[in-house]
Design a protein around this motif. Structure first.
Motif, PDB file in Angstrom:
ATOM      1  N   LYS A 138      35.584  36.437  31.708  1.00 50.19           N
ATOM      2  CA  LYS A 138      36.462  35.274  31.575  1.00 50.19           C
ATOM      3  C   LYS A 138      36.222  34.305  32.733  1.00 50.19           C
ATOM      4  O   LYS A 138      37.098  34.067  33.571  1.00 50.19           O
ATOM      5  CB  LYS A 138      37.932  35.726  31.553  1.00 50.19           C
ATOM      6  CG  LYS A 138      38.316  36.545  30.336  1.00 50.19           C
ATOM      7  CD  LYS A 138      38.243  35.712  29.068  1.00 50.19           C
ATOM      8  CE  LYS A 138      38.506  36.549  27.832  1.00 50.19           C
ATOM      9  NZ  LYS A 138      38.294  35.759  26.590  1.00 50.19           N
ATOM     10  N   PRO A 139      35.020  33.717  32.796  1.00 51.31           N
ATOM     11  CA  PRO A 139      34.701  32.851  33.942  1.00 51.31           C
ATOM     12  C   PRO A 139      35.560  31.597  34.012  1.00 51.31           C
ATOM     13  O   PRO A 139      35.692  30.997  35.084  1.00 51.31           O
ATOM     14  CB  PRO A 139      33.226  32.504  33.716  1.00 51.31           C
ATOM     15  CG  PRO A 139      33.013  32.674  32.239  1.00 51.31           C
ATOM     16  CD  PRO A 139      33.902  33.810  31.843  1.00 51.31           C
ATOM     17  N   ASP A 140      36.151  31.177  32.885  1.00 51.54           N
ATOM     18  CA  ASP A 140      36.968  29.962  32.882  1.00 51.54           C
ATOM     19  C   ASP A 140      38.416  30.220  33.285  1.00 51.54           C
ATOM     20  O   ASP A 140      39.171  29.266  33.519  1.00 51.54           O
ATOM     21  CB  ASP A 140      36.951  29.318  31.487  1.00 51.54           C
ATOM     22  CG  ASP A 140      35.558  28.855  31.082  1.00 51.54           C
ATOM     23  OD1 ASP A 140      34.760  28.556  31.989  1.00 51.54           O
ATOM     24  OD2 ASP A 140      35.273  28.811  29.873  1.00 51.54           O
ATOM     25  N   ALA A 141      38.810  31.485  33.348  1.00 58.76           N
ATOM     26  CA  ALA A 141      40.200  31.809  33.672  1.00 58.76           C
ATOM     27  C   ALA A 141      40.423  31.778  35.181  1.00 58.76           C
ATOM     28  O   ALA A 141      39.505  31.972  35.978  1.00 58.76           O
ATOM     29  CB  ALA A 141      40.561  33.184  33.121  1.00 58.76           C
ATOM     30  N   THR A 142      41.664  31.529  35.563  1.00 59.05           N
ATOM     31  CA  THR A 142      42.066  31.638  36.966  1.00 59.05           C
ATOM     32  C   THR A 142      42.440  33.093  37.235  1.00 59.05           C
ATOM     33  O   THR A 142      43.370  33.622  36.624  1.00 59.05           O
ATOM     34  CB  THR A 142      43.268  30.728  37.259  1.00 59.05           C
ATOM     35  OG1 THR A 142      42.904  29.368  37.000  1.00 59.05           O
ATOM     36  CG2 THR A 142      43.711  30.874  38.704  1.00 59.05           C
ATOM     37  N   ILE A 143      41.701  33.749  38.114  1.00 59.50           N
ATOM     38  CA  ILE A 143      41.915  35.169  38.397  1.00 59.50           C
ATOM     39  C   ILE A 143      42.677  35.316  39.707  1.00 59.50           C
ATOM     40  O   ILE A 143      42.270  34.785  40.743  1.00 59.50           O
ATOM     41  CB  ILE A 143      40.582  35.931  38.499  1.00 59.50           C
ATOM     42  CG1 ILE A 143      39.718  35.688  37.259  1.00 59.50           C
ATOM     43  CG2 ILE A 143      40.839  37.414  38.715  1.00 59.50           C
ATOM     44  CD1 ILE A 143      40.254  36.280  35.995  1.00 59.50           C
ATOM     45  N   VAL A 144      43.790  36.024  39.662  1.00 58.15           N
ATOM     46  CA  VAL A 144      44.589  36.319  40.851  1.00 58.15           C
ATOM     47  C   VAL A 144      44.716  37.837  40.951  1.00 58.15           C
ATOM     48  O   VAL A 144      45.080  38.496  39.972  1.00 58.15           O
ATOM     49  CB  VAL A 144      45.991  35.684  40.759  1.00 58.15           C
ATOM     50  CG1 VAL A 144      46.802  36.003  42.011  1.00 58.15           C
ATOM     51  CG2 VAL A 144      45.887  34.176  40.545  1.00 58.15           C
ATOM     52  N   SER A 145      44.416  38.397  42.118  1.00 61.51           N
ATOM     53  CA  SER A 145      44.467  39.852  42.254  1.00 61.51           C
ATOM     54  C   SER A 145      45.184  40.244  43.537  1.00 61.51           C
ATOM     55  O   SER A 145      45.440  39.421  44.413  1.00 61.51           O
ATOM     56  CB  SER A 145      43.051  40.440  42.233  1.00 61.51           C
ATOM     57  OG  SER A 145      42.292  39.951  43.322  1.00 61.51           O
ATOM     58  N   TRP A 146      45.497  41.528  43.636  1.00 58.36           N
ATOM     59  CA  TRP A 146      46.179  42.069  44.807  1.00 58.36           C
ATOM     60  C   TRP A 146      45.742  43.521  45.000  1.00 58.36           C
ATOM     61  O   TRP A 146      45.277  44.166  44.052  1.00 58.36           O
ATOM     62  CB  TRP A 146      47.700  41.990  44.632  1.00 58.36           C
ATOM     63  CG  TRP A 146      48.230  42.831  43.508  1.00 58.36           C
ATOM     64  CD1 TRP A 146      48.686  44.114  43.572  1.00 58.36           C
ATOM     65  CD2 TRP A 146      48.320  42.448  42.132  1.00 58.36           C
ATOM     66  NE1 TRP A 146      49.064  44.560  42.334  1.00 58.36           N
ATOM     67  CE2 TRP A 146      48.856  43.552  41.427  1.00 58.36           C
ATOM     68  CE3 TRP A 146      48.014  41.282  41.422  1.00 58.36           C
ATOM     69  CZ2 TRP A 146      49.078  43.523  40.051  1.00 58.36           C
ATOM     70  CZ3 TRP A 146      48.241  41.256  40.059  1.00 58.36           C
ATOM     71  CH2 TRP A 146      48.769  42.355  39.385  1.00 58.36           C
TER      72      TRP A 146
END
Length: 388
Positions: free
Chosen positions: A84-92
């Motif tokens: 999903k290169p177009d998605a905004t990825i947020v991780s923790w």
């Protein structure tokens, strides 16, 4: 069975566009999805992690505009960034007890434009929130500008009508189960436990390409069975038993859901008449699977067919349901469900009759609602009760 290809980008984009139309009609600024069926449906990413563990969480946020936002543990981010290169990825760093992504999710919600002041969560019927009560309470306190509303019906309105590619997966799942049932014809069943017979069928289904998440229920007894949702037990089959295997076999993340009945050695005339009545009731229910009819109409068609044959309908609450990424989805084929059928919906048609001694007999097939007429998706049961 050869795995099917992934859904096309055009189909996935179309799903999100339909969802946004539903959101606009419901006056919802964004939806937060966390259940495996909904996340998988809108992303086509079907990794069993983190839904297989309770220490992790993952969410996607789809707003009325902009790109999809994905919130997930760091251990998952590489896979999602690739697919999903177009998605905004947020991780923790996860697990993080007490704050499993809630701080990151709340910050993203607070940055949203507030057109309606409402955020949708999966908090309605047949849905799961997928976060702890303490995290839910914290999220509410951290996003005071937004009202939280249910979005499960919004998502299901989009998911309820299946594409040709989805139908193909459900057909394939049914073919796997139908072929796996042939394992019962090898050797004797008398003296064999429910668990052993179910294991043969499930093992064969896996060999034929089924996913590793399947549902299989087993019921048996002299003159009928008393449950259609029980796990296979240690009871050994005896001459005169009636038994059923009811399975939701999953293939490429989509389920079939139907059962088959068998008699051991012999069957009474009453059992044979009940089987015939159920075959007719299924045919009546499938014939009612037409656009413009309601789920209640499908129920009534089955109930009337059983009554005409002199049988009392089984007390199961409904005579079938929708299916797809979940083994049971809305609508319910019940006297109280007025859901209007639309082309592309898939229903499990599942009448039941009461037998002497409080026993049951159930018959189930899967059908597609089509403008050209209903279409069976499951391989049809034999016209006569199989006696093994």
């Amino acid at each position: 069975m050869k795995p099917l290809t992934n859904f096309t980008k055009a189909e996935l984009d179309g799903r999100i566009e339909l969802l946004r139309r539903e959101m606009l009609d419901a006056e919802v600024d964004a939806v937060i999805l966390a259940s495996a069926p909904n996340v998988g449906y809108f992303t086509d990413l079907n990794d069993q992690f983190p839904w297989a563990v309770t220490s992790r969480a993952a969410f996607i946020m789809i707003s009325l505009g902009g790109t999809m936002s994905v919130f997930l543990p760091e251990v998952m981010q590489t896979l999602w960034r690739e697919d999903k290169p177009d998605a905004t990825i947020v991780s923790w760093p996860s697990p993080r007890p007490g704050d499993e992504g809630i701080t990151e999710l709340a910050a993203a919600i607070n940055r949203l434009p507030s057109r309606f002041g409402k955020i949708g969560f999966e908090i309605g019927p047949e849905s799961r929130l997928q976060m702890t009560i303490s995290d839910w309470t914290r999220l509410i306190s951290m996003t005071p500008s937004f009202q939280r509303v249910d979005c499960s019906s919004i998502c299901m309105n989009v998911r309820m009508c299946k594409s040709e590619a989805e139908v193909a997966r459900i057909i394939a799942a049914g073919e796997i189960f139908g072929n796996a049932l042939q394992a019962l014809k090898v050797g004797h069943v008398e003296g064999v436990s429910e668990r052993a017979l179910a294991g043969k069928v499930l093992s064969k289904a896996m060999d034929l390409g089924a996913d590793n998440e399947n549902f299989l229920a087993f019921g048996s007894g002299p003159g009928g069975y008393h449950s259609v949702v029980a796990s296979p037990g240690i009871r050994e089959l005896k001459t005169g038993d009636l038994f059923t295997i009811d399975a939701g076999i999953r293939y490429s993340s989509y389920y079939c859901d139907f059962n088959r009945n068998f008699a051991v050695g012999k069957a009474t005339d009453h059992i044979l008449r009940a089987y015939d009545a159920l075959i007719e009731a299924v045919e009546a229910g499938v014939n009612a699977c037409r656009p413009g009819n309601t789920a209640r109409d499908v129920y009534a068609a089955q109930a009337n067919a059983l009554f005409a044959r002199g049988f009392e309908g089984g007390k199961l609450g409904r005579f079938g349901h929708g299916l797809g990424r979940q083994i049971t989805e809305p609508p319910s084929n019940a006297a109280t469900d007025q859901t209007i059928l639309r082309e592309g919906m898939i229903l499990a048609i599942e009448p039941a009759v009461m037998l002497p001694g409080g026993a049951l007999m159930v018959h189930e097939e899967n059908a597609l609602v089509s403008a050209d007429g209903p279409r069976y998706l499951s391989p049809l049961a034999p016209a006569d009760l199989p006696i093994l």
